[in-house]
Design a protein around this motif. Structure first.
Motif, PDB file in Angstrom:
ATOM      1  N   PHE A 155      10.744  17.649  -1.645  1.00  0.00           N
ATOM      2  CA  PHE A 155      10.055  17.607  -0.356  1.00  0.00           C
ATOM      3  C   PHE A 155       9.064  16.447  -0.299  1.00  0.00           C
ATOM      4  O   PHE A 155       9.002  15.723   0.699  1.00  0.00           O
ATOM      5  N   LEU A 156       8.290  16.248  -1.358  1.00  0.00           N
ATOM      6  CA  LEU A 156       7.328  15.156  -1.373  1.00  0.00           C
ATOM      7  C   LEU A 156       8.041  13.795  -1.369  1.00  0.00           C
ATOM      8  O   LEU A 156       7.557  12.838  -0.768  1.00  0.00           O
ATOM      9  N   PHE A 157       9.180  13.716  -2.031  1.00  0.00           N
ATOM     10  CA  PHE A 157       9.968  12.486  -2.019  1.00  0.00           C
ATOM     11  C   PHE A 157      10.452  12.195  -0.593  1.00  0.00           C
ATOM     12  O   PHE A 157      10.417  11.055  -0.143  1.00  0.00           O
ATOM     13  N   PHE A 158      10.872  13.240   0.106  1.00  0.00           N
ATOM     14  CA  PHE A 158      11.307  13.099   1.495  1.00  0.00           C
ATOM     15  C   PHE A 158      10.162  12.592   2.381  1.00  0.00           C
ATOM     16  O   PHE A 158      10.341  11.680   3.196  1.00  0.00           O
ATOM     17  N   ILE A 159       8.977  13.164   2.215  1.00  0.00           N
ATOM     18  CA  ILE A 159       7.807  12.733   2.988  1.00  0.00           C
ATOM     19  C   ILE A 159       7.456  11.286   2.651  1.00  0.00           C
ATOM     20  O   ILE A 159       7.122  10.486   3.534  1.00  0.00           O
ATOM     21  N   ASN A 160       7.572  10.932   1.372  1.00  0.00           N
ATOM     22  CA  ASN A 160       7.315   9.557   0.947  1.00  0.00           C
ATOM     23  C   ASN A 160       8.248   8.594   1.665  1.00  0.00           C
ATOM     24  O   ASN A 160       7.832   7.546   2.166  1.00  0.00           O
ATOM     25  N   ARG A 161       9.524   8.936   1.746  1.00  0.00           N
ATOM     26  CA  ARG A 161      10.494   8.074   2.427  1.00  0.00           C
ATOM     27  C   ARG A 161      10.249   8.042   3.937  1.00  0.00           C
ATOM     28  O   ARG A 161      10.506   7.030   4.585  1.00  0.00           O
ATOM     29  N   LEU A 162       9.738   9.123   4.507  1.00  0.00           N
ATOM     30  CA  LEU A 162       9.390   9.110   5.930  1.00  0.00           C
ATOM     31  C   LEU A 162       8.293   8.085   6.218  1.00  0.00           C
ATOM     32  O   LEU A 162       8.332   7.399   7.250  1.00  0.00           O
ATOM     33  N   PHE A 163       7.328   7.968   5.300  1.00  0.00           N
ATOM     34  CA  PHE A 163       6.290   6.958   5.464  1.00  0.00           C
ATOM     35  C   PHE A 163       6.891   5.554   5.451  1.00  0.00           C
ATOM     36  O   PHE A 163       6.470   4.685   6.222  1.00  0.00           O
ATOM     37  N   ILE A 164       7.865   5.318   4.593  1.00  0.00           N
ATOM     38  CA  ILE A 164       8.503   4.005   4.530  1.00  0.00           C
ATOM     39  C   ILE A 164       9.273   3.733   5.821  1.00  0.00           C
ATOM     40  O   ILE A 164       9.215   2.624   6.369  1.00  0.00           O
ATOM     41  N   TRP A 165       9.991   4.727   6.345  1.00  0.00           N
ATOM     42  CA  TRP A 165      10.708   4.541   7.612  1.00  0.00           C
ATOM     43  C   TRP A 165       9.723   4.317   8.759  1.00  0.00           C
ATOM     44  O   TRP A 165       9.990   3.529   9.668  1.00  0.00           O
ATOM     45  N   LEU A 203       0.825  -1.211   0.000  1.00  0.00           N
ATOM     46  CA  LEU A 203       0.000   0.000   0.000  1.00  0.00           C
ATOM     47  C   LEU A 203       0.857   1.258   0.000  1.00  0.00           C
ATOM     48  O   LEU A 203       0.536   2.234  -0.691  1.00  0.00           O
ATOM     49  N   LEU A 204       1.944   1.245   0.751  1.00  0.00           N
ATOM     50  CA  LEU A 204       2.833   2.405   0.763  1.00  0.00           C
ATOM     51  C   LEU A 204       3.442   2.655  -0.611  1.00  0.00           C
ATOM     52  O   LEU A 204       3.480   3.784  -1.088  1.00  0.00           O
ATOM     53  N   SER A 205       3.924   1.603  -1.249  1.00  0.00           N
ATOM     54  CA  SER A 205       4.579   1.777  -2.534  1.00  0.00           C
ATOM     55  C   SER A 205       3.586   2.142  -3.631  1.00  0.00           C
ATOM     56  O   SER A 205       3.940   2.805  -4.605  1.00  0.00           O
ATOM     57  N   THR A 206       2.344   1.728  -3.486  1.00  0.00           N
ATOM     58  CA  THR A 206       1.350   1.978  -4.527  1.00  0.00           C
ATOM     59  C   THR A 206       0.645   3.324  -4.371  1.00  0.00           C
ATOM     60  O   THR A 206       0.444   4.034  -5.352  1.00  0.00           O
TER      61      THR A 206
END
Length: 93
Positions: A45-55, A24-27
């Motif tokens: 910035f959005l890429f950073f937030i995306n990676r925060l969700f993965i962490w 779900l996170l990746s999709t």
């Protein structure tokens, strides 16, 4: 025997939950972030937030393994290594 079956159920639930969470996170994370920000493309910035969700998902996985499964997150036991080994491992990666 019942204790082993209970542990298998806990492991199965954990595996299914984490695979589903990472799918779900990746999709859906990137389209969701683009929609709420109004951007047309993914910026830094959005890429950073995306990676925060993965962490965050990885932290949830660690908490699940530690508190519910009562197991270590890693399969193999931790071993003491010399400091030079750590430096060489960083350069090898």
């Amino acid at each position: 025997m019942e204790k082993t079956a209970d542990k298998r159920i806990v492991f199965a639930i954990g595996i299914i939950a984490i695979v589903t969470l990472f799918f779900l996170l990746s999709t859906f994370t990137t389209p969701f972030l683009l929609k709420i920000s109004g951007q047309q493309a993914l910026n830094g910035f959005l890429f950073f937030i995306n990676r925060l969700f993965i962490w965050l998902a990885l932290i949830l996985l660690w908490l699940y393994a530690k508190n519910i499964e009562k197991e270590s997150l890693l399969i193999w036991p931790q071993q003491k290594q010399k400091f030079l080994f750590s430096i060489l491992a960083v350069f090898a990666i």
